[in-house]
Design an enzyme around this catalytic site. Structure first.
Site, PDB file in Angstrom:
ATOM      1  N   GLU A  82      -8.972 -50.997  25.572  1.00 33.47           N
ATOM      2  CA  GLU A  82      -8.369 -52.295  25.877  1.00 33.47           C
ATOM      3  C   GLU A  82      -7.074 -52.083  26.657  1.00 33.47           C
ATOM      4  O   GLU A  82      -6.280 -53.001  26.806  1.00 33.47           O
ATOM      5  CB  GLU A  82      -8.124 -53.106  24.611  1.00 33.47           C
ATOM      6  CG  GLU A  82      -7.208 -52.458  23.599  1.00 33.47           C
ATOM      7  CD  GLU A  82      -6.670 -53.452  22.588  1.00 33.47           C
ATOM      8  OE1 GLU A  82      -5.848 -54.291  22.987  1.00 33.47           O
ATOM      9  OE2 GLU A  82      -7.075 -53.387  21.416  1.00 33.47           O
ATOM     10  N   CYS A 116      -9.885 -53.892  19.830  1.00 34.20           N
ATOM     11  CA  CYS A 116     -10.204 -52.604  19.208  1.00 34.20           C
ATOM     12  C   CYS A 116     -11.707 -52.382  19.041  1.00 34.20           C
ATOM     13  O   CYS A 116     -12.131 -51.353  18.519  1.00 34.20           O
ATOM     14  CB  CYS A 116      -9.517 -52.517  17.851  1.00 34.20           C
ATOM     15  SG  CYS A 116      -7.756 -52.842  17.954  1.00 34.20           S
ATOM     16  N   HIS A 246     -11.413 -50.057  10.395  1.00 33.84           N
ATOM     17  CA  HIS A 246     -10.474 -50.113  11.515  1.00 33.84           C
ATOM     18  C   HIS A 246      -9.094 -50.254  10.884  1.00 33.84           C
ATOM     19  O   HIS A 246      -8.903 -51.060   9.987  1.00 33.84           O
ATOM     20  CB  HIS A 246     -10.784 -51.317  12.420  1.00 33.84           C
ATOM     21  CG  HIS A 246      -9.657 -51.626  13.349  1.00 33.84           C
ATOM     22  ND1 HIS A 246      -9.173 -50.695  14.231  1.00 33.84           N
ATOM     23  CD2 HIS A 246      -8.886 -52.724  13.509  1.00 33.84           C
ATOM     24  CE1 HIS A 246      -8.153 -51.223  14.896  1.00 33.84           C
ATOM     25  NE2 HIS A 246      -7.961 -52.454  14.477  1.00 33.84           N
TER      26      HIS A 246
HETATM   27  N1  ACO Z   1       9.560 -52.243   0.800  1.00 35.08           N
HETATM   28  C1  ACO Z   1       8.235 -52.311   0.542  1.00 35.08           C
HETATM   29  N2  ACO Z   1       7.425 -53.259   1.092  1.00 35.08           N
HETATM   30  C2  ACO Z   1       7.988 -54.160   1.918  1.00 35.08           C
HETATM   31  C3  ACO Z   1       9.370 -54.154   2.205  1.00 35.08           C
HETATM   32  C4  ACO Z   1      10.168 -53.138   1.602  1.00 35.08           C
HETATM   33  N3  ACO Z   1      11.466 -53.021   1.859  1.00 35.08           N
HETATM   34  N4  ACO Z   1       9.621 -55.176   3.052  1.00 35.08           N
HETATM   35  C5  ACO Z   1       8.443 -55.809   3.292  1.00 35.08           C
HETATM   36  N5  ACO Z   1       7.463 -55.193   2.601  1.00 35.08           N
HETATM   37  C6  ACO Z   1       6.028 -55.505   2.598  1.00 35.08           C
HETATM   38  C7  ACO Z   1       5.685 -56.956   2.571  1.00 35.08           C
HETATM   39  O1  ACO Z   1       5.672 -57.456   1.245  1.00 35.08           O
HETATM   40  C8  ACO Z   1       4.293 -56.926   3.203  1.00 35.08           C
HETATM   41  O2  ACO Z   1       3.337 -56.419   2.298  1.00 35.08           O
HETATM   42  P1  ACO Z   1       2.231 -57.388   1.648  1.00 35.08           P
HETATM   43  O3  ACO Z   1       1.446 -57.954   2.793  1.00 35.08           O
HETATM   44  O4  ACO Z   1       1.443 -56.516   0.763  1.00 35.08           O
HETATM   45  O5  ACO Z   1       3.015 -58.421   0.938  1.00 35.08           O
HETATM   46  C9  ACO Z   1       4.428 -55.842   4.255  1.00 35.08           C
HETATM   47  O6  ACO Z   1       5.550 -55.055   3.860  1.00 35.08           O
HETATM   48  C10 ACO Z   1       4.673 -56.347   5.657  1.00 35.08           C
HETATM   49  O7  ACO Z   1       5.738 -57.222   5.614  1.00 35.08           O
HETATM   50  P2  ACO Z   1       5.678 -58.624   6.374  1.00 35.08           P
HETATM   51  O8  ACO Z   1       6.954 -59.358   6.157  1.00 35.08           O
HETATM   52  O9  ACO Z   1       4.383 -59.310   6.058  1.00 35.08           O
HETATM   53  O10 ACO Z   1       5.655 -58.035   7.854  1.00 35.08           O
HETATM   54  P3  ACO Z   1       5.813 -58.768   9.215  1.00 35.08           P
HETATM   55  O11 ACO Z   1       5.302 -60.161   9.148  1.00 35.08           O
HETATM   56  O12 ACO Z   1       7.209 -58.575   9.656  1.00 35.08           O
HETATM   57  O13 ACO Z   1       4.832 -57.891  10.166  1.00 35.08           O
HETATM   58  C11 ACO Z   1       2.499 -57.591  10.764  1.00 35.08           C
HETATM   59  C12 ACO Z   1       3.603 -57.361   9.718  1.00 35.08           C
HETATM   60  C13 ACO Z   1       2.180 -59.072  10.822  1.00 35.08           C
HETATM   61  C14 ACO Z   1       1.299 -56.802  10.356  1.00 35.08           C
HETATM   62  C15 ACO Z   1       3.019 -57.090  12.148  1.00 35.08           C
HETATM   63  O14 ACO Z   1       3.328 -55.742  12.067  1.00 35.08           O
HETATM   64  C16 ACO Z   1       2.020 -57.320  13.261  1.00 35.08           C
HETATM   65  O15 ACO Z   1       1.951 -58.390  13.844  1.00 35.08           O
HETATM   66  N6  ACO Z   1       1.210 -56.249  13.637  1.00 35.08           N
HETATM   67  C17 ACO Z   1       0.231 -56.349  14.717  1.00 35.08           C
HETATM   68  C18 ACO Z   1      -0.977 -57.180  14.356  1.00 35.08           C
HETATM   69  C19 ACO Z   1      -2.033 -56.426  13.601  1.00 35.08           C
HETATM   70  O16 ACO Z   1      -2.029 -55.208  13.536  1.00 35.08           O
HETATM   71  N7  ACO Z   1      -3.004 -57.161  13.017  1.00 35.08           N
HETATM   72  C20 ACO Z   1      -4.081 -56.553  12.306  1.00 35.08           C
HETATM   73  C21 ACO Z   1      -5.460 -56.850  12.837  1.00 35.08           C
HETATM   74  S1  ACO Z   1      -5.564 -56.997  14.571  1.00 35.08           S
HETATM   75  C22 ACO Z   1      -5.320 -55.452  15.285  1.00 35.08           C
HETATM   76  O17 ACO Z   1      -5.913 -54.493  14.953  1.00 35.08           O
HETATM   77  C23 ACO Z   1      -4.339 -55.316  16.375  1.00 35.08           C
END
Ligand code: ACO
Length: 450
Positions: A82, A116, A246
């Site tokens: 991609e 992906c 994945h």
């Molecule tokens: N210690 C431990 N855990 C923590 C801490 C900390 N200090 N702070 C946050 N966390 C946890 C949260 O509780 C959450 O875990 P949970 O879901 O089990 O509750 C996790 O860390 C992530 O925190 P969020 O606040 O949900 O993270 P954020 O919204 O900032 O970003 C996300 C996460 C949405 C995955 C981002 O990285 C993203 O957009 N990634 C790209 C999209 C992606 O990969 N999507 C997946 C499918 S599509 C693909 O493959 C591209």
């Protein structure tokens, strides 16, 4: 043809990487967010000296060399990616430089793209070719190559980069159970790349997580239904030895396995013990929507599935945690981790694969593992990939250097097209790949000052 599948594999990932713990501190995220929260250890990235083409050239030439495959024996080559290098010219055509040198231009196949999922689409095409009337007796080759980079913000730590090459043919140690495939395809905007002058996607993180889990449910239901139709008995997680997902980041893999466990509970499958049934009972009446939103369900199902996760998923997580999301290569890197960890005991085992590409396309499919014979044996594949050595020989850079490289690449992307020109010119003047690569490297270096 019998037992069509993967005969051989090779993997390449950039030697440059950044530790998630250091990145977390640099980004001002709370301690543990990237390492525990997302479950990631380290992230590989392409420096200005490499890209999806150079990575895939390396993976393919190394595979041919290490398994002693004559390039003339390749009859089909498909690429999943991609990472857009050119809006028309396929990555596959760049790889043809390897085969043209050996006078083999009779190779079908081009690129497949859908986030992906492109690698899986490419793999299915090649497997279907070997199983079809069009097969001419030669090998097929599949390449998954991607550089996953995100703009600054919460998605940035979920990048990564790698290329994986897979040789396809009959009598394979990693054989497809082609009857068992469940797909789910739909139109959503969870992650997409509308800006062609940027490598960065537009991503709705939360939506992409829910889409992933909904696709997983749907594929699992269809997979189970197909298994049940063929075998005349219910499928449960006990019928598979390993589950490979994945892996955009490890936390989503933990949630995915817990979700399958909950699905088995809802289907009253034999894999769920009495104690877990009791803990999951309060969630039995939730609607689909409610169940994706329920944090309690997420936590409870992760807790009850913990031991099974360690056994059936744990051995697949090394490379995705160490290298990051490799987009099309991510699922196959997770599978490579399993080969690395368990190659001597995999004979006879069933491995379930779940492929997801945003947008969205997804399929669950199944491999039956066989020990195979040299050079196409599970142990030799693990030896050739030499994952431990590749991980050890990386060099870590600081988050500052990583950010600087990302900025540099943002500029280079704007002058895309020059790469293709270099390859075309070198092709017309008949220079060797090594010389092409030298020219290419010089071009990328020049862009440093762009
Ligand atoms: N210690 C431990 N855990 C923590 C801490 C900390 N200090 N702070 C946050 N966390 C946890 C949260 O509780 C959450 O875990 P949970 O879901 O089990 O509750 C996790 O860390 C992530 O925190 P969020 O606040 O949900 O993270 P954020 O919204 O900032 O970003 C996300 C996460 C949405 C995955 C981002 O990285 C993203 O957009 N990634 C790209 C999209 C992606 O990969 N999507 C997946 C499918 S599509 C693909 O493959 C591209």
């Amino acid at each position: 043809q019998k037992d069509v599948g993967i005969l051989a594999m090779e993997m390449y990932f950039p030697p440059t990487c950044v530790q998630q713990e250091a990145l977390e501190a640099h980004d001002g995220a709370s301690k543990g967010k990237y390492t525990i929260g997302l479950g990631q250890d380290c992230m590989a990235f392409c420096s200005e000296l490499e890209d999806v083409i150079s990575m895939s050239l390396t993976a393919v030439s190394s595979l041919l060399e290490k398994y002693k495959i004559d390039p003339k024996q390749i009859g089909r080559l498909e690429v999943g990616s991609e990472t857009v290098i050119d809006k028309s010219k396929s990555i596959k055509t760049f790889l043809m430089t390897i085969f043209e040198e050996c006078d083999n231009t009779d190779i079908e196949g081009v690129d497949s793209t859908n986030a992906c999922y492109g690698g899986t689409a490419a793999l299915f095409n090649v497997v279907n070719w070997v199983e079809s009337n069009s097969w001419d007796g030669r090998y097929g080759l599949v390449v998954c190559t991607d550089s996953a980079v995100y703009a600054e913000g919460p998605a940035r730590p979920t990048g990564g980069a790698a290329a994986i090459a897979m040789l396809i043919g009959p009598d394979a140690p990693i054989a497809f159970e082609s009857k068992y495939r469940g797909s789910h395809m739909s139109h959503v905007y969870d992650f997409y790349k509308p800006n062609l002058a940027s490598e960065y996607p537009v991503v709705d993180g939360k939506l992409s997580q829910t889409c992933y889990l909904m696709a997983l449910d749907s594929c699992y239901k269809r997979f189970c239904a197909k298994y049940e139709k063929c075998q005349g008995k219910q499928f449960s997680m006990d019928d598979a030895d390993y589950f490979v997902f994945h892996s955009p980041y490890n936390k989503l893999v933990q949630k995915s396995f817990a979700r399958l466990y909950f699905m088995d509970f809802l289907r009253n499958a034999s894999s769920v013990d009495e104690a877990s049934k009791e803990k999951l009972a309060p969630f039995a009446a939730l609607s689909g929507e409610e169940s994706y939103a329920s944090r309690d369900l997420e936590k409870t199902s992760q807790t009850v599935a913990k031991n099974l996760y360690a056994e059936k998923v744990g051995p697949t997580t090394l490379l995705p945690k160490q290298v990051g999301n490799m987009y099309t290569a991510s699922l196959y890197a997770a599978f490579a981790s399993l080969l690395h960890n368990k190659n001597s005991s995999l004979g006879g085992k069933r491995v379930i694969m779940f492929s997801y590409g945003s947008g969205l396309s997804s399929t669950m499919f199944s491999f039956r593992m066989r020990e195979g014979s040299h050079p196409f044996s599970l142990s030799n594949i693990a030896t050739v990939m030499d994952v431990a050595h590749k991980l050890e020989s990386r060099h870590e850079v600081t988050p500052e250097k990583f950010v600087e490289t990302m900025q540099l690449m943002e500029h280079s992307v704007k002058s895309e097209g020059v790469v293709a020109k270099i390859f075309r010119v070198s092709f017309l003047s008949g220079v060797l790949i090594s010389e092409v690569m030298e020219l290419y490297t010089k071009w990328v270096r020049r862009n440093k000052d762009y």
